[in-house]
Design a protein around this motif. Sequence first.
Motif, PDB file in Angstrom:
ATOM      1  N   UNK A  82      13.699  64.381 -19.007  1.00  0.00           N
ATOM      2  CA  UNK A  82      14.777  65.542 -18.080  1.00  0.00           C
ATOM      3  C   UNK A  82      14.006  65.463 -17.223  1.00  0.00           C
ATOM      4  N   UNK A  83      14.090  65.283 -15.933  1.00  0.00           N
ATOM      5  CA  UNK A  83      13.475  65.622 -14.621  1.00  0.00           C
ATOM      6  C   UNK A  83      14.240  67.267 -14.149  1.00  0.00           C
ATOM      7  N   UNK A  84      15.385  67.820 -14.624  1.00  0.00           N
ATOM      8  CA  UNK A  84      15.476  69.002 -13.737  1.00  0.00           C
ATOM      9  C   UNK A  84      16.383  69.640 -15.196  1.00  0.00           C
ATOM     10  N   UNK A  85      15.242  70.413 -15.747  1.00  0.00           N
ATOM     11  CA  UNK A  85      15.984  72.179 -16.608  1.00  0.00           C
ATOM     12  C   UNK A  85      16.597  73.403 -16.343  1.00  0.00           C
ATOM     13  N   UNK A  86      17.845  73.415 -15.749  1.00  0.00           N
ATOM     14  CA  UNK A  86      18.126  74.325 -15.479  1.00  0.00           C
ATOM     15  C   UNK A  86      18.666  75.252 -16.633  1.00  0.00           C
ATOM     16  N   UNK A  87      18.256  76.887 -17.305  1.00  0.00           N
ATOM     17  CA  UNK A  87      18.545  77.667 -17.889  1.00  0.00           C
ATOM     18  C   UNK A  87      19.216  78.828 -17.839  1.00  0.00           C
ATOM     19  N   UNK A  88      20.543  78.874 -18.547  1.00  0.00           N
ATOM     20  CA  UNK A  88      21.276  80.189 -17.796  1.00  0.00           C
ATOM     21  C   UNK A  88      20.557  80.552 -16.828  1.00  0.00           C
ATOM     22  N   UNK A  89      21.232  80.093 -15.700  1.00  0.00           N
ATOM     23  CA  UNK A  89      21.378  80.526 -14.010  1.00  0.00           C
ATOM     24  C   UNK A  89      22.470  81.401 -13.732  1.00  0.00           C
ATOM     25  N   UNK A  90      22.220  82.618 -12.982  1.00  0.00           N
ATOM     26  CA  UNK A  90      22.813  83.021 -13.332  1.00  0.00           C
ATOM     27  C   UNK A  90      22.742  83.639 -11.484  1.00  0.00           C
ATOM     28  N   UNK A  91      23.732  83.852 -10.498  1.00  0.00           N
ATOM     29  CA  UNK A  91      23.636  84.378  -9.196  1.00  0.00           C
ATOM     30  C   UNK A  91      24.641  85.452  -9.058  1.00  0.00           C
ATOM     31  N   UNK A  92      23.985  86.547  -8.527  1.00  0.00           N
ATOM     32  CA  UNK A  92      25.382  87.939  -7.870  1.00  0.00           C
ATOM     33  C   UNK A  92      25.123  88.134  -6.833  1.00  0.00           C
ATOM     34  N   UNK A  93      26.295  88.588  -5.953  1.00  0.00           N
ATOM     35  CA  UNK A  93      26.115  89.184  -4.970  1.00  0.00           C
ATOM     36  C   UNK A  93      26.185  90.807  -5.030  1.00  0.00           C
ATOM     37  N   UNK A  94      25.495  91.765  -4.358  1.00  0.00           N
ATOM     38  CA  UNK A  94      25.759  92.999  -4.875  1.00  0.00           C
ATOM     39  C   UNK A  94      26.462  93.932  -3.475  1.00  0.00           C
ATOM     40  N   UNK A  95      27.670  93.938  -3.313  1.00  0.00           N
ATOM     41  CA  UNK A  95      28.319  94.541  -2.098  1.00  0.00           C
ATOM     42  C   UNK A  95      27.842  95.881  -1.875  1.00  0.00           C
ATOM     43  N   UNK A  96      27.516  96.735  -0.763  1.00  0.00           N
ATOM     44  CA  UNK A  96      27.365  98.268  -0.778  1.00  0.00           C
ATOM     45  C   UNK A  96      28.770  98.998  -0.137  1.00  0.00           C
ATOM     46  N   UNK A  97      29.085  99.763  -1.011  1.00  0.00           N
ATOM     47  CA  UNK A  97      29.638 100.672  -0.508  1.00  0.00           C
ATOM     48  C   UNK A  97      30.030 101.064   1.487  1.00  0.00           C
TER      49      UNK A  97
END
Length: 394
Positions: A5-20
């Motif tokens: 295995x050359x690349x391991x992605x574990x539980x990747x989460x990406x979120x954006x928070x929009x302000x009021x």
Amino acid sequence: MKQSVILQLKNITKTYTHRPGSAFKKHHQTIVLDNVSLTLKHGELLGLLGPSGCGKTSLLRIVAGFEPISQGTVEIAGKVVCTNCDSLAPEKRNTGMVFQDYALFPHLTVKENIAFGIQNKRKNRYGELSPQKLVSKSYIRQRVAEVLELVGLTGLESRYPHQLSGGQQQRISLARALAPQPTIILLDEPLSNLDIQVRHRLRLEIRSILKAAGTSAIFVTHDREEALAISDRVAVMRHGNIEQVGTPEEIYLNPASRFVAEFVTQANFLPATRKNQFWITEIGEVEIPENDCAKNDDYSEKALYDQGDLMLRQEDIILLPDLSSEIVVRERQFLGKEYHYCVETPSGKRLYARSNLNQAISVGTNVNLSLAISSPKIFPVSSSAAKQSLAKIS
């Protein structure tokens, strides 16, 4: 021999928070990637396939180091390069990037574009880049000549990007990414700006070039044919999640969800209800073993396995003229090597079929449908959803 295995992605989460603001009255969070885990093996070509906005490019940019993550880890060659707290700079990850718009320097020649990626860099015996030792000019010339030969553009080293065709520019972009001998090549829809003939030719060339170089690669595309043609494995993405990972044959022939079946195989779906070992549809009954029932995106454990949608690939439908049938050919398209038909059932359901040129069936002809496979896949649905669909038939 088992691939490492050359690349391991574990539980990747990406979120954006929009302000009021004008768009949102309260804090609003958009989930781009939701707990994604994936591996890339040494020398493997992995395709990320999905519709626009599914998160595939965001995942690629996270691997490259262009985007931070909210949760999870990224490991390259056994080394953690990214967490939600710390991230290694893109230039220190030993990855190569091939962009959609080529991103060549217009004021540099072909050889200067390729050499740009390897100047002032040298690998140590652990495969890490060491900026302390300069790369000699003779090595740069040798490496530029090697990758130009690899991409089949020897003799064009003194030209400028504007003097090359789109296909040639993309191959130079690939050569520039390969020149520093990176651990992983990342390709972000590299063929989307090319015309159809060049795309078909270049997708085979890209696979051959990467295989000849022995380089691991991730290829992002929304084109199912490109993904199936280039990749060793395909990861189908939807709404920031991975729906299925498998070989091109596994993805196409045995889709794990209705979404994969629709997006990859462009299959037809026909409401069906179970009667003993048979499934009854308005075009006839089909015998399907219990094990061939597939997962449906909206299916719950409480739903009964007596209602479902029968999956019919376009190439699996055989049309036979039959004056007694109520199924009618509504459209016919000539695609050069085959005909593409649209037929309408008595309930108004439209089904699509493809056939060879041996027999042309005219629009308005009544036809009977038979299947070229003995046991098509059925996607179970809840009883309430099935009743709504089957009510249209009766």
